[in-house]
Design an enzyme around this catalytic site. Structure first.
Site, PDB file in Angstrom:
ATOM      1  N   LYS A   1      -3.492  -8.476   7.763  1.00 55.22           N
ATOM      2  CA  LYS A   1      -4.821  -6.813   8.987  1.00 55.22           C
ATOM      3  C   LYS A   1      -5.478  -5.981   7.138  1.00 55.22           C
ATOM      4  O   LYS A   1      -6.354  -6.142   7.094  1.00 55.22           O
ATOM      5  CB  LYS A   1      -3.687  -6.319   9.523  1.00 55.22           C
ATOM      6  CG  LYS A   1      -2.529  -8.000  10.881  1.00 55.22           C
ATOM      7  CD  LYS A   1      -2.520  -6.754  12.024  1.00 55.22           C
ATOM      8  CE  LYS A   1      -1.483  -5.709  10.922  1.00 55.22           C
ATOM      9  NZ  LYS A   1       0.103  -6.074  11.016  1.00 55.22           N
TER      10      LYS A   1
ATOM     11  N   ARG B   1       4.619  -8.244  -2.504  1.00 48.86           N
ATOM     12  CA  ARG B   1       3.415  -7.317  -1.970  1.00 48.86           C
ATOM     13  C   ARG B   1       4.316  -5.845  -2.823  1.00 48.86           C
ATOM     14  O   ARG B   1       4.661  -5.200  -3.124  1.00 48.86           O
ATOM     15  CB  ARG B   1       3.577  -6.418  -0.463  1.00 48.86           C
ATOM     16  CG  ARG B   1       2.832  -5.620  -0.196  1.00 48.86           C
ATOM     17  CD  ARG B   1       2.215  -6.003   1.479  1.00 48.86           C
ATOM     18  NE  ARG B   1       2.985  -5.109   1.835  1.00 48.86           N
ATOM     19  CZ  ARG B   1       2.786  -4.894   3.256  1.00 48.86           C
ATOM     20  NH1 ARG B   1       1.348  -5.401   3.501  1.00 48.86           N
ATOM     21  NH2 ARG B   1       3.787  -3.819   3.898  1.00 48.86           N
TER      22      ARG B   1
ATOM     23  N   ARG C   1       6.534  -0.386  -1.087  1.00 49.91           N
ATOM     24  CA  ARG C   1       6.433  -0.155  -0.171  1.00 49.91           C
ATOM     25  C   ARG C   1       8.115   0.014   0.614  1.00 49.91           C
ATOM     26  O   ARG C   1       8.871  -0.655   0.512  1.00 49.91           O
ATOM     27  CB  ARG C   1       5.558  -0.348   0.846  1.00 49.91           C
ATOM     28  CG  ARG C   1       4.791   0.522   0.791  1.00 49.91           C
ATOM     29  CD  ARG C   1       3.494  -0.136   2.116  1.00 49.91           C
ATOM     30  NE  ARG C   1       4.439  -0.516   3.487  1.00 49.91           N
ATOM     31  CZ  ARG C   1       3.856  -0.664   4.461  1.00 49.91           C
ATOM     32  NH1 ARG C   1       2.685  -1.525   4.116  1.00 49.91           N
ATOM     33  NH2 ARG C   1       4.185  -1.504   5.787  1.00 49.91           N
TER      34      ARG C   1
ATOM     35  N   ARG D   1      12.048  -5.788  10.929  1.00 56.25           N
ATOM     36  CA  ARG D   1      10.138  -5.017  11.061  1.00 56.25           C
ATOM     37  C   ARG D   1       9.879  -6.520  12.276  1.00 56.25           C
ATOM     38  O   ARG D   1       8.544  -6.496  13.226  1.00 56.25           O
ATOM     39  CB  ARG D   1       9.501  -4.412  10.651  1.00 56.25           C
ATOM     40  CG  ARG D   1       9.368  -3.326  10.287  1.00 56.25           C
ATOM     41  CD  ARG D   1       9.004  -3.097   8.133  1.00 56.25           C
ATOM     42  NE  ARG D   1       7.266  -3.738   8.424  1.00 56.25           N
ATOM     43  CZ  ARG D   1       7.029  -3.961   7.096  1.00 56.25           C
ATOM     44  NH1 ARG D   1       8.479  -4.300   5.535  1.00 56.25           N
ATOM     45  NH2 ARG D   1       5.726  -3.971   6.658  1.00 56.25           N
TER      46      ARG D   1
END
Ligand code: ADP
Length: 213
Positions: free
Chosen positions: A13, A125, A158, A169
């Site tokens: 996204k 990531r 992160r 999550r």
């Protein structure tokens, strides 16, 4: 026009929002980024949100809705909503908030992705703390290792991209956010696009074609 991007964490996204902003003149509204800004600035909202975020849980609806309401006072058109709404309560609240200013969500893009690849994506990531662009240690490497191509900041991982947080999550997404797909289908706003084995620019092309942009 206001667009919502909906999909599991790691479905792409943020990357697509970045492309839409650059090419189509829209503005990216990411509640995750707004929360992280508040955490960096040590605001009371940031302190409250941090406890939930580091566990991989959603920040309570009233806190999240208030933050978005503040944002919408200044801008409520040509937005790409990324990561909000994530619950039915938030979806109903957003519809009301937009209606109050004679606006609406025009389209909802659902990033349809295989759950198995999400985990490996999130675990590799990297994020630029300054411009928020995301990279990947395997599939989308920066030109110089650990350095942002755009502003030369040192890239970070992160805290909620740790394996145990990712599991939480994904579970929270499946329980609380996935039902919104039905909600927007009923409103005739839903466009589902395959995000599993698609490069970002290919996804962008199908999105632009679907929206007639
Ligand atoms: P991702 O989509 O990869 O999970 P985000 O940056 O969108 O990442 O969100 C990170 C975290 O911020 C979420 O796990 C959650 O704790 C919090 N958050 C973001 N948006 C919302 C929201 N709409 N409602 C509740 N919590 C949110």
């Amino acid at each position: 026009m206001n667009i919502l991007l909906i999909g599991a964490p790691g479905s792409g996204k943020g990357t697509e929002a970045e492309i839409l902003c650059a090419k189509n003149g829209l503005t990216h509204l990411s509640t995750g980024d707004l929360f992280r800004q508040n955490i960096d600035n040590k605001t009371p909202l940031g302190v409250e949100a941090q406890g939930y975020m580091t566990k991989g849980l959603y920040v309570p609806d009233d806190v999240t809705n208030r933050m978005v309401a503040d944002y919408l006072k200044h801008k409520n058109t040509n937005l790409i909503f990324d990561g909000y709404p994530r619950t039915l309560d938030q979806a109903i609240t957003l519809d009301k908030m937009l209606e109050d200013v004679n606006q609406k969500l025009d389209h909802v893009i659902h990033f349809d992705i295989d759950n198995n690849i999400i985990k490996s994506r999130l675990m590799s990531r990297l994020i630029c703390p300054l411009c928020k662009r995301s990279y990947n240690k395997v599939s989308k490497k920066p030109q110089v290792e650990w350095v942002c191509d755009f502003d030369a900041s040192e890239l970070i991982t992160r805290p909620d991209d740790a394996e145990d947080k990712i599991d939480v999550r994904l579970e929270v997404y499946n329980n609380q956010t996935a039902p919104l797909i039905e909600f927007y289908k009923k409103q005739n706003k839903l466009i589902t696009l395959d995000a599993t084995n698609v490069l970002p620019h290919e996804f962008h092309d199908s999105l632009v074609a679907a929206l007639g942009l």
